[in-house]
Design a protein around this motif. Structure first.
Motif, PDB file in Angstrom:
ATOM      1  N   MET B   1     -39.892 -58.087  57.513  1.00  0.00           N
ATOM      2  CA  MET B   1     -38.927 -57.201  56.855  1.00  0.00           C
ATOM      3  C   MET B   1     -37.582 -57.318  57.584  1.00  0.00           C
ATOM      4  N   ALA B   2     -36.570 -57.640  56.839  1.00  0.00           N
ATOM      5  CA  ALA B   2     -35.241 -57.670  57.456  1.00  0.00           C
ATOM      6  C   ALA B   2     -34.701 -56.247  57.564  1.00  0.00           C
ATOM      7  N   LEU B   3     -33.959 -56.008  58.643  1.00  0.00           N
ATOM      8  CA  LEU B   3     -33.370 -54.683  58.805  1.00  0.00           C
ATOM      9  C   LEU B   3     -32.014 -54.658  58.114  1.00  0.00           C
ATOM     10  N   ASN B   4     -31.605 -53.512  57.668  1.00  0.00           N
ATOM     11  CA  ASN B   4     -30.246 -53.426  57.149  1.00  0.00           C
ATOM     12  C   ASN B   4     -29.370 -52.712  58.173  1.00  0.00           C
ATOM     13  N   GLU B   5     -28.094 -52.603  57.824  1.00  0.00           N
ATOM     14  CA  GLU B   5     -27.105 -52.101  58.783  1.00  0.00           C
ATOM     15  C   GLU B   5     -27.436 -50.715  59.312  1.00  0.00           C
ATOM     16  N   THR B   6     -28.130 -49.924  58.523  1.00  0.00           N
ATOM     17  CA  THR B   6     -28.292 -48.520  58.920  1.00  0.00           C
ATOM     18  C   THR B   6     -29.714 -48.181  59.356  1.00  0.00           C
ATOM     19  N   THR B   7     -30.558 -49.183  59.438  1.00  0.00           N
ATOM     20  CA  THR B   7     -31.931 -48.893  59.818  1.00  0.00           C
ATOM     21  C   THR B   7     -31.991 -48.344  61.243  1.00  0.00           C
TER      22      THR B   7
END
Lengths: 173, 313
Positions: B1-7
Protein backbone atom coordinates in the motif's frame (compact mmCIF):
# COMPACT_ATOMS: atom_id res chain seq x y z
CA UNK A 1 12.80 23.62 1.70
CA UNK A 2 11.77 26.16 -0.92
CA UNK A 3 13.52 26.90 -4.19
CA UNK A 4 14.72 30.29 -3.07
CA UNK A 5 16.58 28.81 -0.14
CA UNK A 6 18.07 26.11 -2.31
CA UNK A 7 19.17 28.58 -4.94
CA UNK A 8 20.86 30.55 -2.18
CA UNK A 9 22.51 27.39 -0.92
CA UNK A 10 23.76 26.57 -4.39
CA UNK A 11 25.30 30.00 -4.75
CA UNK A 12 26.75 29.71 -1.26
CA UNK A 13 28.55 26.50 -2.16
CA UNK A 14 31.23 28.79 -3.57
CA UNK A 15 31.66 30.50 -0.23
CA UNK A 16 32.12 28.22 2.73
CA UNK A 17 31.22 30.71 5.43
CA UNK A 18 27.99 31.65 3.71
CA UNK A 19 27.14 28.01 3.11
CA UNK A 20 27.86 27.31 6.77
CA UNK A 21 25.72 30.20 7.97
CA UNK A 22 22.81 29.20 5.76
CA UNK A 23 22.78 25.48 6.33
CA UNK A 24 24.53 24.57 9.58
CA UNK A 25 21.62 24.92 12.02
CA UNK A 26 19.20 22.99 9.87
CA UNK A 27 21.66 20.18 9.21
CA UNK A 28 22.76 19.91 12.84
CA UNK A 29 19.13 19.52 13.94
CA UNK A 30 18.54 16.93 11.24
CA UNK A 31 21.62 14.94 12.26
CA UNK A 32 20.60 15.22 15.91
CA UNK A 33 17.64 13.01 15.10
CA UNK A 34 20.04 10.20 14.30
CA UNK A 35 22.85 10.76 16.82
CA UNK A 36 21.97 11.60 20.39
CA UNK A 37 25.02 13.71 21.20
CA UNK A 38 24.53 17.35 20.25
CA UNK A 39 28.25 18.09 19.82
CA UNK A 40 28.60 15.09 17.54
CA UNK A 41 25.58 16.29 15.55
CA UNK A 42 27.27 19.67 15.14
CA UNK A 43 30.55 18.06 14.07
CA UNK A 44 28.92 15.77 11.55
CA UNK A 45 26.93 18.66 10.09
CA UNK A 46 30.11 20.75 9.81
CA UNK A 47 31.95 17.87 8.15
CA UNK A 48 29.19 17.43 5.59
CA UNK A 49 29.23 21.14 4.76
CA UNK A 50 33.00 21.02 4.31
CA UNK A 51 32.65 17.98 2.08
CA UNK A 52 30.05 19.83 0.03
CA UNK A 53 32.29 22.87 -0.27
CA UNK A 54 35.23 20.77 -1.42
CA UNK A 55 33.39 18.48 -3.80
CA UNK A 56 30.90 20.97 -5.25
CA UNK A 57 28.31 18.30 -6.03
CA UNK A 58 26.36 18.88 -9.19
CA UNK A 59 23.10 18.22 -7.42
CA UNK A 60 20.04 19.99 -8.71
CA UNK A 61 18.72 20.17 -5.17
CA UNK A 62 21.67 21.07 -2.98
CA UNK A 63 19.67 21.12 0.24
CA UNK A 64 18.37 17.67 -0.51
CA UNK A 65 21.88 16.45 -1.25
CA UNK A 66 23.14 17.90 2.02
CA UNK A 67 20.29 16.30 3.96
CA UNK A 68 20.83 12.90 2.43
CA UNK A 69 24.60 12.96 2.97
CA UNK A 70 24.22 14.24 6.53
CA UNK A 71 21.80 11.49 7.50
CA UNK A 72 24.02 8.86 5.92
CA UNK A 73 27.01 10.22 7.84
CA UNK A 74 25.03 10.08 11.06
CA UNK A 75 23.85 6.53 10.38
CA UNK A 76 27.45 5.51 9.63
CA UNK A 77 28.52 7.05 12.89
CA UNK A 78 26.10 5.10 15.03
CA UNK A 79 26.90 1.92 13.16
CA UNK A 80 30.60 2.46 13.89
CA UNK A 81 29.80 2.91 17.56
CA UNK A 82 27.67 -0.23 17.59
CA UNK A 83 30.54 -2.18 16.01
CA UNK A 84 32.95 -0.79 18.57
CA UNK A 85 30.62 -1.75 21.42
CA UNK A 86 30.51 -5.26 20.07
CA UNK A 87 34.31 -5.48 19.94
CA UNK A 88 34.58 -4.08 23.42
CA UNK A 89 32.09 -6.56 24.75
CA UNK A 90 34.48 -9.35 23.78
CA UNK A 91 37.17 -7.83 25.93
CA UNK A 92 35.83 -6.94 29.38
CA UNK A 93 38.99 -5.13 30.49
CA UNK A 94 38.69 -2.73 27.61
CA UNK A 95 35.03 -1.95 28.00
CA UNK A 96 34.35 1.73 28.07
CA UNK A 97 32.31 2.96 30.99
CA UNK A 98 29.23 4.78 29.79
CA UNK A 99 28.86 8.38 30.79
CA UNK A 100 25.84 9.26 32.95
CA UNK A 101 24.04 11.01 30.12
CA UNK A 102 24.55 7.97 27.91
CA UNK A 103 23.03 5.74 30.56
CA UNK A 104 20.02 8.02 30.77
CA UNK A 105 19.75 8.14 27.00
CA UNK A 106 19.64 4.37 26.74
CA UNK A 107 16.36 4.37 28.61
CA UNK A 108 14.74 6.79 26.31
CA UNK A 109 12.61 6.09 23.28
CA UNK A 110 14.91 8.16 21.13
CA UNK A 111 17.78 5.73 21.54
CA UNK A 112 15.59 2.79 20.57
CA UNK A 113 14.51 4.63 17.46
CA UNK A 114 18.12 5.43 16.54
CA UNK A 115 19.13 1.80 16.87
CA UNK A 116 16.36 0.81 14.53
CA UNK A 117 17.19 3.54 12.01
CA UNK A 118 20.78 2.31 11.95
CA UNK A 119 19.63 -1.25 11.33
CA UNK A 120 17.33 -0.73 8.35
CA UNK A 121 18.29 0.22 4.79
CA UNK A 122 19.92 3.68 4.72
CA UNK A 123 17.50 4.83 2.02
CA UNK A 124 14.54 3.89 4.21
CA UNK A 125 16.05 5.55 7.28
CA UNK A 126 16.80 8.71 5.28
CA UNK A 127 13.28 8.78 3.91
CA UNK A 128 11.67 8.38 7.32
CA UNK A 129 13.82 11.01 8.98
CA UNK A 130 13.24 13.54 6.21
CA UNK A 131 9.52 12.81 6.30
CA UNK A 132 9.50 13.49 10.02
CA UNK A 133 11.23 16.78 9.25
CA UNK A 134 8.15 17.70 7.25
CA UNK A 135 9.36 17.31 3.67
CA UNK A 136 6.57 16.71 1.16
CA UNK A 137 6.65 14.04 -1.54
CA UNK A 138 8.19 16.30 -4.16
CA UNK A 139 10.96 17.33 -1.80
CA UNK A 140 11.56 13.76 -0.67
CA UNK A 141 11.84 12.61 -4.27
CA UNK A 142 14.30 15.36 -5.04
CA UNK A 143 16.41 14.70 -1.95
CA UNK A 144 16.65 10.99 -2.62
CA UNK A 145 16.92 11.20 -6.37
CA UNK A 146 13.84 9.06 -7.02
CA UNK A 147 10.71 9.63 -9.07
CA UNK A 148 7.97 11.48 -7.19
CA UNK A 149 5.50 8.74 -8.12
CA UNK A 150 7.51 6.14 -6.25
CA UNK A 151 7.77 8.01 -2.95
CA UNK A 152 4.51 6.69 -1.54
CA UNK A 153 5.50 3.09 -2.20
CA UNK A 154 8.99 3.63 -0.84
CA UNK A 155 7.59 5.22 2.29
CA UNK A 156 5.25 2.31 2.84
CA UNK A 157 8.17 -0.10 2.55
CA UNK A 158 10.29 2.04 4.85
CA UNK A 159 7.45 2.15 7.39
CA UNK A 160 7.06 -1.58 7.27
CA UNK A 161 10.78 -2.20 7.57
CA UNK A 162 11.08 0.21 10.50
CA UNK A 163 8.13 -1.30 12.35
CA UNK A 164 9.30 -4.85 11.80
CA UNK A 165 12.79 -4.07 13.07
CA UNK A 166 11.46 -2.04 15.99
CA UNK A 167 9.14 -4.81 17.11
CA UNK A 168 11.84 -7.42 16.66
CA UNK A 169 14.07 -5.49 19.01
CA UNK A 170 11.63 -3.99 21.43
CA UNK A 171 8.37 -5.90 21.08
CA UNK A 172 5.09 -4.39 19.92
CA UNK A 173 4.13 -1.23 21.73
CA UNK B 1 0.00 0.00 0.00
CA UNK B 2 1.44 3.34 -0.97
CA UNK B 3 1.11 6.10 1.58
CA UNK B 4 -0.35 9.44 0.67
CA UNK B 5 0.76 12.87 1.82
CA UNK B 6 -1.44 12.91 4.89
CA UNK B 7 -1.19 9.37 6.13
CA UNK B 8 -0.29 9.43 9.84
CA UNK B 9 2.37 6.83 10.31
CA UNK B 10 3.43 4.54 13.09
CA UNK B 11 7.09 5.23 12.38
CA UNK B 12 6.54 8.98 12.34
CA UNK B 13 5.15 8.83 15.85
CA UNK B 14 8.20 6.88 17.07
CA UNK B 15 10.75 9.02 15.24
CA UNK B 16 9.23 12.11 16.82
CA UNK B 17 10.94 10.89 20.00
CA UNK B 18 14.22 12.03 18.42
CA UNK B 19 13.16 15.67 18.38
CA UNK B 20 16.00 17.85 19.63
CA UNK B 21 15.58 19.42 23.07
CA UNK B 22 13.60 22.63 22.72
CA UNK B 23 16.36 24.70 24.30
CA UNK B 24 19.14 23.37 22.09
CA UNK B 25 20.67 25.84 19.66
CA UNK B 26 23.41 24.37 17.44
CA UNK B 27 26.60 26.30 18.18
CA UNK B 28 27.92 27.25 14.76
CA UNK B 29 30.98 29.09 16.12
CA UNK B 30 32.18 26.18 18.23
CA UNK B 31 31.49 23.70 15.42
CA UNK B 32 33.45 25.83 12.97
CA UNK B 33 36.40 25.99 15.39
CA UNK B 34 36.39 22.22 15.84
CA UNK B 35 36.14 21.73 12.08
CA UNK B 36 39.16 23.99 11.59
CA UNK B 37 41.11 22.00 14.19
CA UNK B 38 40.22 18.74 12.46
CA UNK B 39 41.29 20.16 9.10
CA UNK B 40 44.58 21.34 10.60
CA UNK B 41 45.28 17.88 11.97
CA UNK B 42 44.52 16.46 8.57
CA UNK B 43 46.84 18.95 6.86
CA UNK B 44 49.62 17.88 9.25
CA UNK B 45 49.05 14.29 8.27
CA UNK B 46 49.16 15.14 4.60
CA UNK B 47 52.33 17.17 5.07
CA UNK B 48 54.00 14.26 6.80
CA UNK B 49 52.86 11.94 4.07
CA UNK B 50 54.43 14.22 1.53
CA UNK B 51 57.65 14.20 3.46
CA UNK B 52 57.51 10.46 3.61
CA UNK B 53 57.14 10.28 -0.13
CA UNK B 54 60.10 12.65 -0.17
CA UNK B 55 60.52 15.89 -1.90
CA UNK B 56 59.79 13.99 -5.00
CA UNK B 57 58.38 17.05 -6.61
CA UNK B 58 61.97 18.09 -6.66
CA UNK B 59 62.22 14.67 -7.85
CA UNK B 60 63.90 11.47 -8.17
CA UNK B 61 66.78 13.72 -8.88
CA UNK B 62 67.25 13.59 -5.20
CA UNK B 63 67.70 9.88 -5.03
CA UNK B 64 70.86 7.96 -5.58
CA UNK B 65 71.95 4.41 -5.85
CA UNK B 66 74.63 2.06 -4.71
CA UNK B 67 75.43 -0.93 -6.91
CA UNK B 68 75.53 -3.25 -3.92
CA UNK B 69 71.89 -2.72 -3.12
CA UNK B 70 70.44 -2.72 -6.58
CA UNK B 71 68.20 -5.63 -7.35
CA UNK B 72 67.43 -6.83 -10.83
CA UNK B 73 63.75 -6.35 -11.55
CA UNK B 74 63.35 -7.72 -14.99
CA UNK B 75 64.94 -6.16 -18.00
CA UNK B 76 63.35 -2.77 -17.76
CA UNK B 77 64.14 -1.67 -14.25
CA UNK B 78 66.61 -1.77 -11.47
CA UNK B 79 65.11 -1.43 -8.04
CA UNK B 80 66.62 -0.23 -4.81
CA UNK B 81 65.33 0.70 -1.38
CA UNK B 82 65.94 4.01 0.36
CA UNK B 83 66.34 3.89 4.11
CA UNK B 84 68.64 6.78 4.92
CA UNK B 85 67.37 10.32 5.13
CA UNK B 86 69.00 13.59 4.31
CA UNK B 87 67.53 17.05 4.57
CA UNK B 88 68.00 19.59 1.80
CA UNK B 89 67.30 23.27 2.08
CA UNK B 90 65.27 23.83 -1.03
CA UNK B 91 62.57 26.35 -1.75
CA UNK B 92 60.60 24.55 -4.39
CA UNK B 93 58.31 27.48 -5.03
CA UNK B 94 61.22 29.74 -5.91
CA UNK B 95 62.92 27.42 -8.36
CA UNK B 96 63.05 28.75 -11.94
CA UNK B 97 60.23 27.44 -14.10
CA UNK B 98 62.69 25.63 -16.37
CA UNK B 99 64.10 23.70 -13.39
CA UNK B 100 60.68 22.81 -12.12
CA UNK B 101 59.70 21.59 -15.57
CA UNK B 102 62.83 19.47 -15.91
CA UNK B 103 62.51 17.88 -12.48
CA UNK B 104 58.76 17.85 -12.03
CA UNK B 105 57.62 14.33 -11.31
CA UNK B 106 54.17 13.05 -12.04
CA UNK B 107 52.99 12.32 -8.52
CA UNK B 108 50.06 10.04 -7.90
CA UNK B 109 48.44 11.27 -4.70
CA UNK B 110 45.23 9.25 -4.94
CA UNK B 111 46.06 7.48 -1.71
CA UNK B 112 46.64 10.56 0.39
CA UNK B 113 43.24 10.40 2.04
CA UNK B 114 43.98 8.45 5.19
CA UNK B 115 41.35 5.77 5.79
CA UNK B 116 40.46 5.12 9.40
CA UNK B 117 40.56 1.51 10.48
CA UNK B 118 38.91 -0.11 13.45
CA UNK B 119 41.86 -2.09 14.72
CA UNK B 120 45.57 -2.72 14.42
CA UNK B 121 44.77 -6.07 12.83
CA UNK B 122 42.87 -4.33 10.08
CA UNK B 123 45.75 -1.88 9.63
CA UNK B 124 48.18 -4.80 9.37
CA UNK B 125 45.94 -6.52 6.88
CA UNK B 126 45.61 -3.43 4.72
CA UNK B 127 49.26 -2.45 4.86
CA UNK B 128 50.72 -5.90 4.41
CA UNK B 129 53.03 -5.65 7.41
CA UNK B 130 52.59 -6.14 11.14
CA UNK B 131 51.91 -2.73 12.62
CA UNK B 132 54.11 -1.90 15.58
CA UNK B 133 52.82 0.15 18.47
CA UNK B 134 54.33 2.38 21.10
CA UNK B 135 54.19 1.07 24.68
CA UNK B 136 51.52 2.82 26.74
CA UNK B 137 54.18 3.66 29.31
CA UNK B 138 55.55 6.15 26.75
CA UNK B 139 52.42 7.34 24.95
CA UNK B 140 49.46 6.43 27.14
CA UNK B 141 46.58 7.39 24.84
CA UNK B 142 44.99 4.65 22.76
CA UNK B 143 46.03 5.28 19.15
CA UNK B 144 43.60 6.22 16.40
CA UNK B 145 44.82 4.24 13.43
CA UNK B 146 44.47 5.00 9.75
CA UNK B 147 46.11 3.81 6.56
CA UNK B 148 47.42 5.75 3.56
CA UNK B 149 47.46 3.86 0.28
CA UNK B 150 50.69 3.48 -1.70
CA UNK B 151 51.89 6.64 -3.39
CA UNK B 152 54.13 6.96 -6.39
CA UNK B 153 56.02 9.55 -8.35
CA UNK B 154 57.51 9.18 -11.79
CA UNK B 155 59.82 11.42 -13.73
CA UNK B 156 60.62 11.03 -17.41
CA UNK B 157 63.87 12.79 -18.19
CA UNK B 158 64.12 15.05 -21.20
CA UNK B 159 67.63 16.08 -22.12
CA UNK B 160 66.44 19.31 -23.76
CA UNK B 161 64.55 20.27 -20.60
CA UNK B 162 67.60 19.55 -18.45
CA UNK B 163 69.77 21.70 -20.73
CA UNK B 164 67.29 24.57 -20.55
CA UNK B 165 67.17 24.23 -16.77
CA UNK B 166 70.96 24.32 -16.55
CA UNK B 167 71.01 27.45 -18.68
CA UNK B 168 68.35 29.10 -16.53
CA UNK B 169 70.49 28.77 -13.40
CA UNK B 170 73.78 29.56 -15.15
CA UNK B 171 75.50 26.20 -14.75
CA UNK B 172 75.28 24.92 -18.34
CA UNK B 173 79.05 25.08 -18.79
CA UNK B 174 79.77 23.19 -15.55
CA UNK B 175 77.49 20.17 -15.76
CA UNK B 176 77.30 16.99 -17.75
CA UNK B 177 73.98 15.97 -19.27
CA UNK B 178 74.20 12.44 -20.61
CA UNK B 179 72.28 12.18 -23.92
CA UNK B 180 71.33 8.60 -23.04
CA UNK B 181 69.15 9.94 -20.26
CA UNK B 182 66.58 11.17 -22.73
CA UNK B 183 63.33 9.32 -22.10
CA UNK B 184 64.65 7.51 -19.01
CA UNK B 185 61.93 6.96 -16.44
CA UNK B 186 62.66 7.15 -12.73
CA UNK B 187 60.02 6.00 -10.30
CA UNK B 188 59.61 6.19 -6.54
CA UNK B 189 56.96 4.24 -4.68
CA UNK B 190 55.90 3.97 -1.11
CA UNK B 191 54.21 1.06 0.55
CA UNK B 192 50.97 1.74 2.38
CA UNK B 193 51.70 3.89 5.43
CA UNK B 194 50.00 3.30 8.76
CA UNK B 195 49.36 6.40 10.87
CA UNK B 196 48.86 5.92 14.61
CA UNK B 197 47.73 9.08 16.39
CA UNK B 198 48.40 9.16 20.11
CA UNK B 199 46.61 12.40 20.88
CA UNK B 200 48.57 15.06 19.01
CA UNK B 201 51.60 12.84 18.52
CA UNK B 202 51.66 10.68 15.44
CA UNK B 203 53.72 7.69 14.40
CA UNK B 204 53.78 6.84 10.69
CA UNK B 205 55.29 3.57 9.54
CA UNK B 206 55.75 1.94 6.17
CA UNK B 207 58.25 -0.08 4.21
CA UNK B 208 61.36 1.65 2.87
CA UNK B 209 60.76 3.60 -0.32
CA UNK B 210 61.28 1.76 -3.58
CA UNK B 211 63.21 3.47 -6.35
CA UNK B 212 63.19 2.10 -9.88
CA UNK B 213 65.32 3.22 -12.81
CA UNK B 214 66.59 1.88 -16.14
CA UNK B 215 69.42 -0.65 -15.84
CA UNK B 216 72.81 1.03 -15.82
CA UNK B 217 71.40 4.46 -15.12
CA UNK B 218 74.12 6.61 -13.55
CA UNK B 219 72.15 7.95 -10.62
CA UNK B 220 75.07 9.60 -8.81
CA UNK B 221 75.84 11.66 -11.93
CA UNK B 222 72.22 12.59 -12.24
CA UNK B 223 72.03 13.55 -8.57
CA UNK B 224 75.04 15.82 -9.01
CA UNK B 225 73.31 17.54 -11.93
CA UNK B 226 70.04 17.84 -10.01
CA UNK B 227 71.79 19.40 -7.02
CA UNK B 228 73.33 22.04 -9.27
CA UNK B 229 69.91 22.78 -10.75
CA UNK B 230 68.54 23.13 -7.24
CA UNK B 231 71.11 25.78 -6.39
CA UNK B 232 73.91 23.87 -4.70
CA UNK B 233 77.46 24.82 -5.69
CA UNK B 234 79.79 22.36 -7.41
CA UNK B 235 81.51 21.20 -4.21
CA UNK B 236 78.23 20.67 -2.33
CA UNK B 237 76.67 18.85 -5.27
CA UNK B 238 79.69 16.60 -5.58
CA UNK B 239 79.71 15.82 -1.88
CA UNK B 240 76.02 14.98 -1.86
CA UNK B 241 76.43 12.83 -4.93
CA UNK B 242 79.26 10.90 -3.31
CA UNK B 243 77.30 10.50 -0.13
CA UNK B 244 74.28 9.09 -1.82
CA UNK B 245 76.42 6.91 -4.06
CA UNK B 246 77.27 4.95 -0.92
CA UNK B 247 73.66 4.14 -0.07
CA UNK B 248 70.21 5.04 -1.35
CA UNK B 249 69.00 8.17 0.32
CA UNK B 250 65.61 9.73 0.72
CA UNK B 251 65.85 13.50 0.64
CA UNK B 252 63.45 15.78 2.41
CA UNK B 253 63.07 19.31 1.16
CA UNK B 254 62.87 22.03 3.79
CA UNK B 255 62.38 25.68 2.79
CA UNK B 256 65.52 27.71 3.52
CA UNK B 257 63.66 30.17 5.73
CA UNK B 258 61.92 27.53 7.84
CA UNK B 259 62.99 27.64 11.46
CA UNK B 260 63.90 23.98 11.54
CA UNK B 261 66.98 22.66 13.30
CA UNK B 262 68.19 19.40 11.86
CA UNK B 263 70.49 16.95 13.59
CA UNK B 264 71.47 13.33 13.33
CA UNK B 265 70.84 11.08 16.32
CA UNK B 266 71.72 7.50 17.21
CA UNK B 267 68.93 5.01 17.69
CA UNK B 268 70.61 1.77 18.67
CA UNK B 269 72.70 0.77 15.70
CA UNK B 270 70.82 3.08 13.30
CA UNK B 271 70.99 6.78 12.66
CA UNK B 272 67.92 8.95 12.66
CA UNK B 273 67.18 12.49 11.54
CA UNK B 274 65.71 14.83 14.10
CA UNK B 275 63.98 18.04 13.05
CA UNK B 276 62.85 20.61 15.56
CA UNK B 277 60.34 23.09 14.20
CA UNK B 278 60.59 26.29 16.20
CA UNK B 279 57.47 27.79 14.56
CA UNK B 280 55.20 24.93 15.47
CA UNK B 281 56.98 23.84 18.64
CA UNK B 282 57.02 20.32 17.32
CA UNK B 283 59.63 17.69 16.74
CA UNK B 284 59.91 15.16 13.93
CA UNK B 285 62.14 12.09 14.07
CA UNK B 286 62.67 9.96 10.98
CA UNK B 287 64.52 6.69 11.12
CA UNK B 288 64.44 3.26 9.60
CA UNK B 289 65.10 -0.32 10.48
CA UNK B 290 65.78 -3.19 8.13
CA UNK B 291 62.14 -3.49 7.13
CA UNK B 292 60.48 -0.27 8.21
CA UNK B 293 60.58 3.47 7.74
CA UNK B 294 59.25 5.50 10.68
CA UNK B 295 58.22 9.11 11.11
CA UNK B 296 57.35 10.28 14.62
CA UNK B 297 56.02 13.79 14.96
CA UNK B 298 54.33 15.88 17.61
CA UNK B 299 54.83 18.24 20.54
CA UNK B 300 57.22 15.89 22.33
CA UNK B 301 60.77 16.28 23.59
CA UNK B 302 63.84 14.61 22.15
CA UNK B 303 64.22 12.17 25.02
CA UNK B 304 60.70 10.83 24.61
CA UNK B 305 61.11 10.62 20.84
CA UNK B 306 64.30 8.59 21.19
CA UNK B 307 62.70 6.35 23.80
CA UNK B 308 59.81 5.65 21.44
CA UNK B 309 62.21 4.95 18.58
CA UNK B 310 64.27 2.55 20.65
CA UNK B 311 61.19 0.43 21.38
CA UNK B 312 60.48 0.09 17.65
CA UNK B 313 63.88 -1.04 16.48
Amino acid sequence: MDDTLDEAATRAADDFETLFALQFGRLARLVRRVVSDTAEAEDLAADVLWKCFRKRPEAINLEGWLSRVAIRAALDSIRRKARRSRYESFWPLGTRVAKPDELLERDRDGERVRQVLAAIKPQFATLLVLRTEGLDYRELASALGVKPGSVGTLLARAESSFRKEFERRHGSQ
Amino acid sequence: MALNETTPTWAHDRIAATDAPADWRPDAGAALERLTARRDRRRRRVRIAWQAVTAVVVVVALLASAPSVKLAAGRAWEVLFARDVSVLRVDIDRLPAAVRQALQANVNTDGLDAQSVASLDEASHRSGFTVRTVPSTLLPEAPKVSVISPLSAELTLRVDDLARAAQSVGVAADVVINPHWDGARLRVETSPFVLSEYGSTMLAQGRPLTIAMPPGFDMPAFVELAMRLLGYDAAQASALSQRVAAAPVMFLGVPPNAKVRVSEVSIGSQMGTLMRDADEGSLTLIWSTSDRLYVLTGPIDEQLALSVASTLE
